[in-house]
Scaffold this active site. Sequence first.
Site, mmCIF file in Angstrom:
data_model
loop_
_atom_site.group_PDB
_atom_site.id
_atom_site.type_symbol
_atom_site.label_atom_id
_atom_site.label_comp_id
_atom_site.label_asym_id
_atom_site.label_seq_id
_atom_site.Cartn_x
_atom_site.Cartn_y
_atom_site.Cartn_z
ATOM 1 N N ASP A 103 3.065 -6.931 0.027
ATOM 2 C CA ASP A 103 2.887 -8.157 -0.738
ATOM 3 C C ASP A 103 2.389 -7.840 -2.145
ATOM 4 O O ASP A 103 1.805 -6.780 -2.395
ATOM 5 C CB ASP A 103 1.878 -9.076 -0.051
ATOM 6 C CG ASP A 103 2.314 -9.457 1.357
ATOM 7 O OD1 ASP A 103 3.515 -9.384 1.637
ATOM 8 O OD2 ASP A 103 1.438 -9.831 2.156
ATOM 9 N N LYS A 104 2.574 -8.774 -3.048
ATOM 10 C CA LYS A 104 2.174 -8.584 -4.446
ATOM 11 C C LYS A 104 0.705 -8.196 -4.571
ATOM 12 O O LYS A 104 0.340 -7.347 -5.393
ATOM 13 C CB LYS A 104 2.444 -9.862 -5.233
ATOM 14 C CG LYS A 104 2.132 -9.764 -6.712
ATOM 15 C CD LYS A 104 2.425 -11.078 -7.413
ATOM 16 C CE LYS A 104 2.062 -11.013 -8.885
ATOM 17 N NZ LYS A 104 2.290 -12.308 -9.580
#
Length: 242
Positions: A103-104
């Site tokens: 994920d970011k």
Amino acid sequence: MRLDKFLSHMGLGSRKEVKTFLKKEKIEINGIQIKDGKVSVDENNDIVTLNGEVLYYESEFYYLLHKPQGVISATEDRQHRTVLDLLKAEDYREDLFPVGRLDKDTTGLLLITNDGKLSHELLSPKKHVSKRYYATISGIVTAEDKRVFSEGMLISGGEKCLPGHLEIEGIDLDLNQSYVRVTISEGKYHQVKRMFEALGKQVLTLHRETMGPLVLEEALKIGTYRKLTEKELLKLKTYRRA
């Protein structure tokens, strides 16, 4: 193979760009200067040099990256910086891609390669490649939570997760936070976050430490990367998956 394909595979540009490159730079095959990209080259036996330096042919590349927050696991994006943007110009190739996604806001180990077959092996749900994470959790993680993890659990959307391993590394009662390590053998969307959400808790930070036999060492600074060693690559390709 054709010389222009050889040079393109070496990261010296697209085949179109290599045509210009051949006119500007001194490329020799076995001591003879070549300016025609259509000339055939035996990548395993011929000696190809660029301005006197030998070009050792590689068709597959493997990099271990320490992913920072705020960078997305993609090959290109118009709005956000991608993990490929972290590569130096001399290491960038159009066929490179991250194996799986973080994920970011998740940090840690990410494998970047152009080896599609290996990527498929590592990501296939049937292979059950283990991944270990260190996480900060909002809420107090309990022995009961460990039991639920170990037996498998239902997460949002009614998805069933395979058994995982949860270790409690520390508890901060004042902050109402827990520090844990989680090992899973799947790669469902936002899986670790959804597993803790199913327990009524929230993941505050998430950092991937391992993937199969690969281990992210502390010496590799965040945002940097390195080539896999021959030993690591051998372990990865011979990794005995469940």
